[in-house]
Write an enzyme that holds these catalytic residues in place. Sequence first.
Site, PDB file in Angstrom:
ATOM      1  N   GLY A   8       0.809  -1.231   0.000  1.00 34.28           N
ATOM      2  CA  GLY A   8       0.000   0.000   0.000  1.00 34.28           C
ATOM      3  C   GLY A   8       0.832   1.266   0.000  1.00 34.28           C
ATOM      4  O   GLY A   8       0.353   2.336   0.408  1.00 34.28           O
ATOM      5  N   GLY A   9       2.055   1.180  -0.505  1.00 38.37           N
ATOM      6  CA  GLY A   9       2.971   2.329  -0.439  1.00 38.37           C
ATOM      7  C   GLY A   9       2.730   3.406  -1.477  1.00 38.37           C
ATOM      8  O   GLY A   9       3.487   4.381  -1.510  1.00 38.37           O
ATOM      9  N   GLY A  11      -0.326   4.750  -1.506  1.00 37.13           N
ATOM     10  CA  GLY A  11      -1.460   5.450  -0.900  1.00 37.13           C
ATOM     11  C   GLY A  11      -0.968   6.582  -0.005  1.00 37.13           C
ATOM     12  O   GLY A  11       0.214   6.946  -0.017  1.00 37.13           O
ATOM     13  N   GLY A  14       1.080   5.116   3.278  1.00 31.81           N
ATOM     14  CA  GLY A  14       2.187   4.323   2.746  1.00 31.81           C
ATOM     15  C   GLY A  14       3.241   5.178   2.061  1.00 31.81           C
ATOM     16  O   GLY A  14       4.440   4.993   2.286  1.00 31.81           O
ATOM     17  N   THR A 124      -6.692   0.098  12.745  1.00 32.23           N
ATOM     18  CA  THR A 124      -7.319   1.417  12.936  1.00 32.23           C
ATOM     19  C   THR A 124      -8.104   1.463  14.246  1.00 32.23           C
ATOM     20  O   THR A 124      -8.567   0.422  14.738  1.00 32.23           O
ATOM     21  CB  THR A 124      -8.275   1.715  11.759  1.00 32.23           C
ATOM     22  N   ASP A 125      -8.308   2.670  14.762  1.00 35.46           N
ATOM     23  CA  ASP A 125      -9.141   2.825  15.968  1.00 35.46           C
ATOM     24  C   ASP A 125     -10.599   2.452  15.691  1.00 35.46           C
ATOM     25  O   ASP A 125     -11.362   2.205  16.622  1.00 35.46           O
ATOM     26  CB  ASP A 125      -9.052   4.256  16.525  1.00 35.46           C
ATOM     27  N   GLU A 126     -10.977   2.410  14.396  1.00 39.64           N
ATOM     28  CA  GLU A 126     -12.388   2.166  14.084  1.00 39.64           C
ATOM     29  C   GLU A 126     -12.826   0.747  14.451  1.00 39.64           C
ATOM     30  O   GLU A 126     -14.021   0.461  14.535  1.00 39.64           O
ATOM     31  CB  GLU A 126     -12.669   2.475  12.607  1.00 39.64           C
ATOM     32  N   TYR A 149     -16.209  -1.189   6.518  1.00 35.56           N
ATOM     33  CA  TYR A 149     -14.747  -0.971   6.540  1.00 35.56           C
ATOM     34  C   TYR A 149     -14.161  -1.433   7.865  1.00 35.56           C
ATOM     35  O   TYR A 149     -13.203  -2.227   7.906  1.00 35.56           O
ATOM     36  CB  TYR A 149     -14.429   0.519   6.318  1.00 35.56           C
ATOM     37  N   ALA A 150     -14.723  -0.941   8.965  1.00 33.74           N
ATOM     38  CA  ALA A 150     -14.173  -1.268  10.284  1.00 33.74           C
ATOM     39  C   ALA A 150     -14.258  -2.772  10.549  1.00 33.74           C
ATOM     40  O   ALA A 150     -13.334  -3.363  11.132  1.00 33.74           O
ATOM     41  CB  ALA A 150     -14.910  -0.484  11.368  1.00 33.74           C
ATOM     42  N   LYS A 153     -11.468  -4.490   8.753  1.00 35.42           N
ATOM     43  CA  LYS A 153     -10.177  -4.260   9.418  1.00 35.42           C
ATOM     44  C   LYS A 153     -10.094  -5.087  10.718  1.00 35.42           C
ATOM     45  O   LYS A 153      -9.024  -5.577  11.075  1.00 35.42           O
ATOM     46  CB  LYS A 153      -9.983  -2.773   9.728  1.00 35.42           C
ATOM     47  N   PRO A 273     -24.933   6.689   7.100  1.00 38.49           N
ATOM     48  CA  PRO A 273     -25.612   5.668   7.912  1.00 38.49           C
ATOM     49  C   PRO A 273     -24.636   5.035   8.918  1.00 38.49           C
ATOM     50  O   PRO A 273     -23.497   4.734   8.560  1.00 38.49           O
ATOM     51  CB  PRO A 273     -26.052   4.617   6.883  1.00 38.49           C
TER      52      PRO A 273
END
Length: 343
Positions: A8-9, A11, A14, A124-126, A149-150, A153, A273
């Site tokens: 992911g470098g 992005g 990254g 992630t904190d999510e 997403y969360a 992850k 949402p």
Amino acid sequence: MPKYLLTGGAGFIGSNLVRHILATRPDVELVNLDALTYAGSLANLQDVLSHPRHHFIHGDITDRALVRQWLAGVDCVLHLAAESHVDRSILDASAFIRTNVEGTQILLDAAREVRVRRFLHVSTDEVYGSLGAEGRFTESTPLAPNSPYAASKAAAELLARAAFHTHGLPVLITRCGNNYGPHQHPEKFIPLVISNALSGQAIPVYGTGANVRNWIHVHDHAAGLLAVLDHGEPGMAYNLSSDDELDNLTLARKLLSIAGAPESLLRFVPDRPGHDFRYSLDSSLARTRLSWSPRIALAEGLESTVAWYRDHSEWIRQVRNPEFNRYYQSQYASRLEHAAKTV
Ligand code: NAD
Ligand code: TYD
């Protein structure tokens, strides 16, 4: 020469981490594996593409043979590749499952085969879910992800945890708050506010703008990732955060003031949402055990970030391309029709 495989470098985080490693670790050779999705761009790596210790590989982490090939001789994996935008995961979660979940497992399997020395999994904190007005997430807060997403992850980091417990892979997990800084894709809030402000476009603020995020400059995050890589204990997770918490409306107003744009651009639009109300991290574990702490104050970081976008109009033009405009239309056109002016 130690060899790192970074995923992911191309992005946001990254590409900043690539630059940080090349600048601070003169003995490290970097293999940068990135699929160049809509979120990744070689424009983020322009100044380091021909660096002798940086090898960019255009490839997908779900390609098992390719991952095996590029893991040969690697000491450390820094795994950042992901689908990273909550709003897109609400529209369609399939790419999130493929990259974040399946791709992570493929990397873990291949890293185990070649017995890497460290596997840094960037989470992630999510994954913790949402807070009310009080409290902070610590590393022992139970995972309770709310968005697709969360959830993807959380699945990824649980697979990483399982690779440690079951197979002894030396996995380190980091959970960071919201990042900001140069090279962030304008689908995310801060660069969206700045790039719309600089071009005089309306700025969508979800709900009432009361949601709170714990912001950290990407350069501080990059330093934190290397502190965990060097000094973290395998099997552990580390929160990385600053103490800067801000609601979205206050943040947008600060950015407009720095950019010299009027507050009349702000629009309250129908909410996301399942919008998590507040994230706040307790990062005392990383600060005390790893001698890391964030250094960039929010006021200074926001100033330099606005200045970066102002100075990189060509980069903004490349990233806000026709594909982005189609996404923007589908995400915001009808929301903006129902928008209320905030001032
Ligand atoms: P980003 O969306 O800017 O970059 C993601 C990169 O991954 C892109 O270059 C993309 O091309 C690449 N990628 C996507 N799918 C791939 C695949 N299948 N194979 C190879 N490469 C692929 O994301 P970011 O904001 O830089 O986030 C990086 C990591 O940090 C992610 O794992 C994210 O979950 C995590 N994180 C981000 C934040 C934040 O505020 N941005 C906060 C905490 C954690
Ligand atoms: P974002 O940058 O998407 O990060 P995350 O959802 O991962 O925290 O959003 C940051 C905050 O800004 C979040 O509370 C949602 C809000 N937001 C808006 O109000 N308007 C927008 O157009 C976007 C993209 C986000």
